[in-house]
Write a protein that holds these residues in place. Structure first.
Motif, PDB file in Angstrom:
ATOM      1  N   GLU A   1       0.860  -1.180   0.000  1.00 16.32           N
ATOM      2  CA  GLU A   1       0.000   0.000   0.000  1.00 16.32           C
ATOM      3  C   GLU A   1       0.897   1.231   0.000  1.00 16.32           C
ATOM      4  O   GLU A   1       1.756   1.372   0.866  1.00 16.32           O
ATOM      5  CB  GLU A   1      -0.882  -0.011   1.248  1.00 16.32           C
ATOM      6  CG  GLU A   1      -1.769   1.182   1.409  1.00 16.32           C
ATOM      7  CD  GLU A   1      -2.547   1.156   2.718  1.00 16.32           C
ATOM      8  OE1 GLU A   1      -3.157   2.195   3.039  1.00 16.32           O
ATOM      9  OE2 GLU A   1      -2.543   0.129   3.437  1.00 16.32           O
TER      10      GLU A   1
ATOM     11  N   TYR B   1      -9.179  -6.104   1.795  1.00 14.29           N
ATOM     12  CA  TYR B   1      -9.343  -4.673   1.543  1.00 14.29           C
ATOM     13  C   TYR B   1     -10.673  -4.198   2.102  1.00 14.29           C
ATOM     14  O   TYR B   1     -11.712  -4.806   1.857  1.00 14.29           O
ATOM     15  CB  TYR B   1      -9.249  -4.378   0.050  1.00 14.29           C
ATOM     16  CG  TYR B   1      -9.435  -2.917  -0.266  1.00 14.29           C
ATOM     17  CD1 TYR B   1      -8.481  -1.984   0.126  1.00 14.29           C
ATOM     18  CD2 TYR B   1     -10.571  -2.457  -0.912  1.00 14.29           C
ATOM     19  CE1 TYR B   1      -8.640  -0.640  -0.141  1.00 14.29           C
ATOM     20  CE2 TYR B   1     -10.741  -1.115  -1.186  1.00 14.29           C
ATOM     21  CZ  TYR B   1      -9.777  -0.210  -0.795  1.00 14.29           C
ATOM     22  OH  TYR B   1      -9.932   1.120  -1.054  1.00 14.29           O
TER      23      TYR B   1
ATOM     24  N   ALA C   1     -11.572  -1.898  -6.523  1.00 14.59           N
ATOM     25  CA  ALA C   1     -10.557  -2.934  -6.754  1.00 14.59           C
ATOM     26  C   ALA C   1     -10.405  -3.145  -8.257  1.00 14.59           C
ATOM     27  O   ALA C   1     -11.401  -3.261  -8.982  1.00 14.59           O
ATOM     28  CB  ALA C   1     -10.961  -4.230  -6.074  1.00 14.59           C
TER      29      ALA C   1
END
Length: 192
Positions: free
Chosen positions: A124, A142, A148
């Motif tokens: 990240e 997530y 996504a």
């Protein structure tokens, strides 16, 4: 354990690149670019010689940029470690001159790490906080508000995604694109 909090590593966002601190064979801290367009760890030849690393053979290498191909060497018996991530190390594979790197970055740059490192974690990047967060890949879920986007790894190393590009006043084109956080431009297109 598998639910451990991510490890946060500060980075320097020099010239739109992610610069992290690493050590090579327990050296002084070195500045490496995190580059999803690269695979193996590469150290600048000048730095490899300064550290007394063992260099063997000759290998031709070239990146996505417009610079000429360069001749490098294989590095033997050297590992790099990320400052702030104890117990993790990977081999340094190549030494390449890369004289343009410090000039382009406006600061000392000693090497590049890429796909071999990235594939070990869910990575990240928080550019505002200047923090690289490394999550356990097996336990990651997530939970953010973002969308996504599926990414596949072509030839094991290059992250590829489908995207649509629409030129101003032109017809849109959907294709596969390499996600390269080591490239300074927003988008590079090649023909056909």
């Amino acid at each position: 354990g598998s639910t451990a909090a991510p490890v946060s590593i500060p980075f320097d966002p020099a010239a739109k690149h992610v610069i992290v601190q690493v050590t090579v064979n327990k050296s002084r801290p070195l500045s490496f670019i995190l580059d999803s367009g690269a695979n193996v760890a590469i150290i600048r030849t000048e730095v490899a010689k300064e550290l007394g690393l063992t260099l063997e053979g000759t290998v031709g290498v070239g990146g996505a940029g417009s610079g000429p191909a360069q001749s490098g060497s294989f590095v033997r018996q050297a590992t790099w470690s990320l400052v702030g991530l104890p117990g993790f190390s990977q081999p340094v594979t190549l030494a390449v001159p890369m004289p343009e790197l410090p000039i382009a970055m406006g600061r000392r740059i000693d090497g590049i790490i890429g796909g071999e490192f990235i594939k070990e974690f869910v990575v990240e990047l928080d550019y505002q906080a200047r923090v690289l967060k490394l999550h356990n890949a097996g336990a990651f879920r997530y939970e953010g508000a973002g969308e996504a986007i599926p990414i596949e790894f072509v030839n094991v190393i290059h992250p590829v995604l489908r995207a649509r590009v629409t030129p101003v006043g032109g017809q849109s084109l959907e294709q596969r694109f390499v996600l390269d956080i080591g490239a300074s431009g927003a988008l590079t297109l090649y023909s056909p």
